[in-house]
Write a protein that holds these residues in place. Structure first.
Motif, short mmCIF file in Angstrom:
data_model
loop_
_atom_site.label_atom_id
_atom_site.label_comp_id
_atom_site.label_asym_id
_atom_site.label_seq_id
_atom_site.Cartn_x
_atom_site.Cartn_y
_atom_site.Cartn_z
N VAL A 72 0.86 -1.18 0.00
CA VAL A 72 0.00 0.00 0.00
C VAL A 72 0.90 1.23 0.00
CG1 VAL A 72 -1.79 1.29 1.21
CG2 VAL A 72 -1.82 -1.21 1.25
N VAL A 73 0.63 2.15 -0.91
CA VAL A 73 1.37 3.40 -0.99
C VAL A 73 0.37 4.53 -0.79
CG1 VAL A 73 2.80 4.89 -2.43
CG2 VAL A 73 3.03 2.40 -2.59
N PHE A 74 0.66 5.42 0.15
CA PHE A 74 -0.23 6.53 0.45
C PHE A 74 0.26 7.80 -0.24
CE2 PHE A 74 -1.01 3.62 3.97
CZ PHE A 74 -2.39 3.65 4.05
N THR A 75 -0.67 8.59 -0.70
CA THR A 75 -0.34 9.87 -1.32
C THR A 75 -1.52 10.80 -1.10
OG1 THR A 75 0.44 10.94 -3.34
CG2 THR A 75 -1.20 9.19 -3.60
N TRP A 76 -1.55 11.90 -1.83
CA TRP A 76 -2.67 12.83 -1.74
C TRP A 76 -2.90 13.43 -3.12
CZ3 TRP A 76 2.12 13.33 0.29
CH2 TRP A 76 2.91 14.40 -0.15
N PRO B 62 2.52 13.30 -7.13
CA PRO B 62 2.98 12.08 -7.81
C PRO B 62 3.62 11.12 -6.80
CG PRO B 62 4.51 13.87 -8.23
CD PRO B 62 3.37 14.46 -7.45
N VAL B 63 3.47 9.83 -7.04
CA VAL B 63 4.03 8.83 -6.15
C VAL B 63 4.61 7.70 -6.99
CG1 VAL B 63 1.83 7.58 -5.91
CG2 VAL B 63 3.56 7.38 -4.13
N ASN B 64 5.73 7.13 -6.55
CA ASN B 64 6.36 6.02 -7.25
C ASN B 64 5.85 4.69 -6.70
OD1 ASN B 64 7.95 7.60 -8.93
ND2 ASN B 64 9.63 7.70 -7.46
N VAL B 65 5.46 3.82 -7.62
CA VAL B 65 5.02 2.47 -7.27
C VAL B 65 6.06 1.50 -7.81
CG1 VAL B 65 3.19 0.76 -7.48
CG2 VAL B 65 2.62 3.19 -7.37
N LEU B 66 6.61 0.65 -6.93
CA LEU B 66 7.74 -0.21 -7.29
C LEU B 66 7.33 -1.68 -7.35
CD1 LEU B 66 9.10 2.42 -6.09
CD2 LEU B 66 11.03 0.96 -5.49
N CYS B 67 7.97 -2.39 -8.28
CA CYS B 67 7.80 -3.84 -8.39
C CYS B 67 9.19 -4.43 -8.64
CB CYS B 67 6.85 -4.17 -9.54
SG CYS B 67 6.51 -5.93 -9.75
N SER B 68 9.69 -5.23 -7.70
CA SER B 68 11.05 -5.77 -7.78
C SER B 68 11.01 -7.28 -7.92
CB SER B 68 11.85 -5.40 -6.52
OG SER B 68 11.88 -4.00 -6.34
N VAL B 69 11.79 -7.81 -8.88
CA VAL B 69 11.87 -9.25 -9.08
C VAL B 69 13.33 -9.65 -9.31
CG1 VAL B 69 9.55 -9.43 -10.05
CG2 VAL B 69 11.51 -9.16 -11.58
N GLU B 70 13.58 -10.91 -9.09
CA GLU B 70 14.87 -11.52 -9.39
C GLU B 70 14.63 -12.62 -10.41
OE1 GLU B 70 18.67 -13.37 -6.88
OE2 GLU B 70 16.65 -13.37 -6.03
N THR C 262 0.64 9.96 -11.00
CA THR C 262 0.21 11.30 -10.61
C THR C 262 -1.27 11.25 -10.27
OG1 THR C 262 1.86 12.34 -12.04
CG2 THR C 262 0.02 13.71 -11.30
N VAL C 263 -1.58 11.53 -9.03
CA VAL C 263 -2.96 11.41 -8.55
C VAL C 263 -3.67 12.74 -8.77
CG1 VAL C 263 -4.42 10.79 -6.60
CG2 VAL C 263 -2.19 9.70 -6.87
N ASP C 264 -4.31 12.85 -9.93
CA ASP C 264 -5.07 14.07 -10.23
C ASP C 264 -6.49 13.99 -9.70
OD1 ASP C 264 -2.94 15.29 -11.60
OD2 ASP C 264 -3.40 14.15 -13.42
#
Length: 386
Positions: free
Chosen positions: A199-203, A207-215, A253-255
């Motif tokens: 969960v990523v919180f913003t307003w 703008p907020v960065n959402v990350l997805c990491s894999v190996e 970007t949460v418009d």
């Protein structure tokens, strides 16, 4: 007294090598002759592989394309001035240095495969063969086995087995050792790397960065979707790769509230696809700071406060501290620290103090007021805590 000398004095010949052995006379002698391992005389141009060349004081034996069957004792003879026969022998040994044939230097397998690393090693005498990785004998491990033909088998190969392996051939009699390297790569499906925020919180407007990491290996490709729609080329998506680790970052970007919700990351290579959900939610204001403490002095006050019980899901950026005396307006100061000194207070005066935490969304609620009275010039310090 006449005698014979053979040069070179040792009879080692590499397999398939051409080599000359010279029988030299020291003193008076004649009728130099060479005899093969069977005791039969060798004549000039006797065969394609054996021939003689002579001079006044020596007789050269040339062996072409030496083979193992040429091993044996060869003899050079001459007749001394007194009629006696003199001789000198040399033991011919055809050797082969450690040789690797048709070794594939780069191999690639899928995870859980039975991997076979072939290594054909020849030499005369026959070399012993071992397998190492990072300087250690790998055949001591349960999943590793050296076969009779010297191939290395790795059962249920894992990504951790990737690396550089060495096939080592050794002929102890000559203290001779050679090796051949084989680079092994192991393909495996993407694996999600934790921890990663679900969960990523913003307003709104931020703008907020959402990350997805894999190996994975080969490197994974990423696909993002939101509310059932794929994020197209217009989306601000970047990928950072370091070795087997890949990180895909999408800037959201949460418009409006339509930009909130579940974002699905799909990471795949030819072996498999994995998915994870990251929720973008609107954060709240922080709660009031806890344990506001005021330590008054005559013209200053040391204020300490604790972190809020809730940051609203958005990191705390700082605090707003306010104070006033009776009948006065609030004075304020912004600070990033949880301790702060207020100066230029009036001695022996009653003040009220309060504080609010600030995150990216804004200022949260104020704490309850704390009342403290500054000291007269000669009073001792008294600590007041709510």
């Amino acid at each position: 007294r006449a005698k014979l000398r053979i040069e070179p004095p040792t009879g080692n010949i590499d397999l398939n090598e051409d080599k000359v052995f010279i029988c030299k006379v020291e003193g008076e002698a004649e009728e130099l002759r060479w005899f093969d391992k069977l005791g039969e005389e060798i004549y000039p141009d006797a065969s394609d592989r054996f021939s003689l060349e002579s001079s006044e004081y020596d007789l050269q034996l040339l062996i072409r394309n030496a083979q193992v069957d040429d091993n044996g004792v060869y003899k050079c003879t001459a007749e001394a001035e007194n009629g006696d026969e003199i001789e000198r022998s040399i033991s011919i040994k055809v050797i082969q240095r450690v040789t690797f044939d048709n070794v594939i230097s780069n191999l690639e397998f899928d995870e859980s495969d039975v991997a076979t690393l072939d290594c054909i090693v020849t030499g005369i005498p026959e070399p012993t063969v071992s397998w190492t990785r990072d300087g250690q004998d790998v055949t001591r491990q349960d999943r590793f086995q050296k076969l009779e033909n010297n191939s290395l088998v790795i059962r249920n190969i894992q990504p951790s087995d990737a690396g550089i392996y060495f096939c080592v051939g050794r002929i102890a009699a000559r203290n001779e050792q050679e090796s051949k390297s084989i680079a092994v790569k192991v393909n495996y499906a993407p694996r999600l790397i934790s921890p990663a925020p679900e969960v990523v919180f913003t307003w709104l407007g931020n703008p907020v960065n959402v990350l997805c990491s894999v190996e994975s290996f080969p490197q994974a490709t990423f696909n993002w979707s939101h509310r059932g729609r794929e994020l197209g080329e217009s989306a601000n998506v970047s990928i950072v790769a370091n070795g087997d680790v890949s990180v895909s970052v999408v800037e959201v970007t949460v418009d409006s509230e339509a930009d909130l919700g579940e974002y699905i990351c799909n990471a795949s290579n030819r072996l498999r696809e994995v998915s994870r959900s990251i929720w973008v939610k609107e954060g709240g204001f922080p709660s009031a700071p806890q344990n506001l403490t005021v330590e008054p002095h005559s013209t200053t006050a040391q204020v300490s406060l604790g972190k809020p019980a809730s940051d609203g899901g958005i990191p705390i950026l700082g605090y707003k501290l306010e104070w006033k005396s009776d009948g006065a307006e609030w004075s304020s100061k912004m600070t990033e620290s949880e301790t702060f000194q207020i100066v230029e207070l009036e001695p022996f005066t009653l003040y009220q103090f309060r504080a609010a935490a600030r995150n990216g969304k804004g200022l949260g609620e104020y704490s309850k007021n704390v009342t403290a009275k500054t000291l007269s010039i000669r009073e001792y310090t008294v600590s007041v805590q709510l």
